[in-house]
Design an enzyme around this catalytic site. Structure first.
Site, PDB file in Angstrom:
ATOM      1  N   VAL A 111       0.830  -1.211   0.000  1.00  0.00           N
ATOM      2  CA  VAL A 111       0.000   0.000   0.000  1.00  0.00           C
ATOM      3  C   VAL A 111       0.865   1.262   0.000  1.00  0.00           C
ATOM      4  O   VAL A 111       0.365   2.365   0.137  1.00  0.00           O
ATOM      5  CB  VAL A 111      -0.959   0.034   1.221  1.00  0.00           C
ATOM      6  CG1 VAL A 111      -1.891  -1.158   1.207  1.00  0.00           C
ATOM      7  CG2 VAL A 111      -0.187   0.104   2.541  1.00  0.00           C
ATOM      8  N   HIS A 127      -4.542  -4.300  -2.254  1.00  0.00           N
ATOM      9  CA  HIS A 127      -4.914  -3.901  -0.895  1.00  0.00           C
ATOM     10  C   HIS A 127      -5.069  -2.388  -0.730  1.00  0.00           C
ATOM     11  O   HIS A 127      -4.981  -1.877   0.381  1.00  0.00           O
ATOM     12  CB  HIS A 127      -3.882  -4.436   0.111  1.00  0.00           C
ATOM     13  CG  HIS A 127      -3.845  -5.934   0.167  1.00  0.00           C
ATOM     14  ND1 HIS A 127      -2.678  -6.659   0.270  1.00  0.00           N
ATOM     15  CD2 HIS A 127      -4.834  -6.847   0.101  1.00  0.00           C
ATOM     16  CE1 HIS A 127      -2.957  -7.967   0.282  1.00  0.00           C
ATOM     17  NE2 HIS A 127      -4.252  -8.107   0.177  1.00  0.00           N
ATOM     18  N   CYS A 157     -14.701  13.387   7.451  1.00  0.00           N
ATOM     19  CA  CYS A 157     -14.949  13.734   6.050  1.00  0.00           C
ATOM     20  C   CYS A 157     -15.435  15.186   5.942  1.00  0.00           C
ATOM     21  O   CYS A 157     -16.321  15.595   6.678  1.00  0.00           O
ATOM     22  CB  CYS A 157     -15.999  12.781   5.492  1.00  0.00           C
ATOM     23  SG  CYS A 157     -16.509  13.166   3.810  1.00  0.00           S
TER      24      CYS A 157
HETATM   25 ZN    ZN Z   1     -18.149  11.527   3.597  1.00  0.00          ZN
END
Ligand code: ZN
Length: 260
Positions: A111, A127, A157
């Site tokens: 990754v 992955h 977020c």
């Molecule tokens: Zn979101």
């Protein structure tokens, strides 16, 4: 199975390179071992990340959903291991082979994004990758920055306020790019297996798919693995085994292929 020891017994190198250059769709499959020389220890090795953070206690989807603060302890440790790391000669050699039209692309279990940093264009990450944070609620993908990893509480977020996770595949999540990988492997007639003992699903099944096409397996590992001797369930053994440091071996292999 023919053994090539870079700087030692190289008698089969010419044959290996010749067959590689005439392959129709050669691919590479890489794992943790290719990034060790970049300062990223194999998570499974003694003292590796998994000995500090048991995967089933920290790295599952369930833990992220139920105890995101705990999951982020692990993500921060992962972030600090991967931060600032640079590709090594093995990554550069694979990128060079692709640029020269000799390698179609790389399938990786890593990754760390070091293949892209080295210049590889076709990189299929089973992955996921660590450079972005992912929102499971609205699908937003944000570029990860130091601030995300410094704050005490998990980052959220900017679109919907839900807690973010690194864009890596956790235990309990589906692995990625499999349709594309299986499609490519139907046509793949030569696979360079680098820095992985291919024990973990789904990578473990890939060499045998190439063998079904009467394809060849070139293995680059420090020591022999079950793949080397065809002791996998599918009995897909290596045709050429480059024993030793993968960076040194791939550099030799790429240089010889370019000069042939
Ligand atoms: Zn979101």
């Amino acid at each position: 199975m023919k053994i090539i020891v870079p700087g030692g017994d190289e008698r089969y190198l010419g044959e290996a390179v010749r067959k590689f250059r005439s392959a129709r769709l050669p691919l590479a499959l890489t794992g943790a071992g290719i990034s060790v020389a970049s300062g990223i220890p194999d998570f499974r090795s003694p003292g590796g990340l998994w000995t500090r953070f048991a995967p089933n206690e920290y790295a599952t989807l369930e833990v992220f959903l139920q105890k995101p603060e705990k999951a982020w302890q692990f993500y921060r440790a992962l972030g600090s291991i991967l931060q600032g790391k640079e590709p090594n000669e093995a990554h550069y050699a694979l990128a060079r082979l692709e640029q020269q039209g000799l390698l179609h692309g790389v399938i990786t279990q890593n990754v760390d994004m070091l293949h892209q940093r080295a210049g590889s264009k076709v990189v299929l990450e089973i992955h996921g990758e660590h450079r972005h944070l992912q929102c499971l609620q609205c699908g937003e993908l944000e570029e990860a920055n130091e601030e995300h990893y410094r704050t005490r509480s998990p980052p959220v977020c900017r679109q919907c306020g839900y807690i973010l996770k690194p864009n890596v595949v956790l235990y309990g999540e589906a692995v990625r790019k499999l349709d594309e990988i299986y499609f490519l492997l139907q046509h793949c007639d030569l696979l360079l297996v680098v820095g992985t003992s291919v024990q973990v699903h789904p990578a473990a099944a890939l060499p045998s798919l190439v063998k079904q096409n009467n394809g060849l397996i070139y293995e680059f590992n420090l020591e022999g693995t079950t793949l080397t001797w065809g002791q996998t369930t599918a009995r897909a053994g290596s045709d050429f085994f480059f024993r030793g440091d993968a960076a040194k071996a791939l550099q030799l292999f790429a240089d010889t292929a370019a000069a042939s």
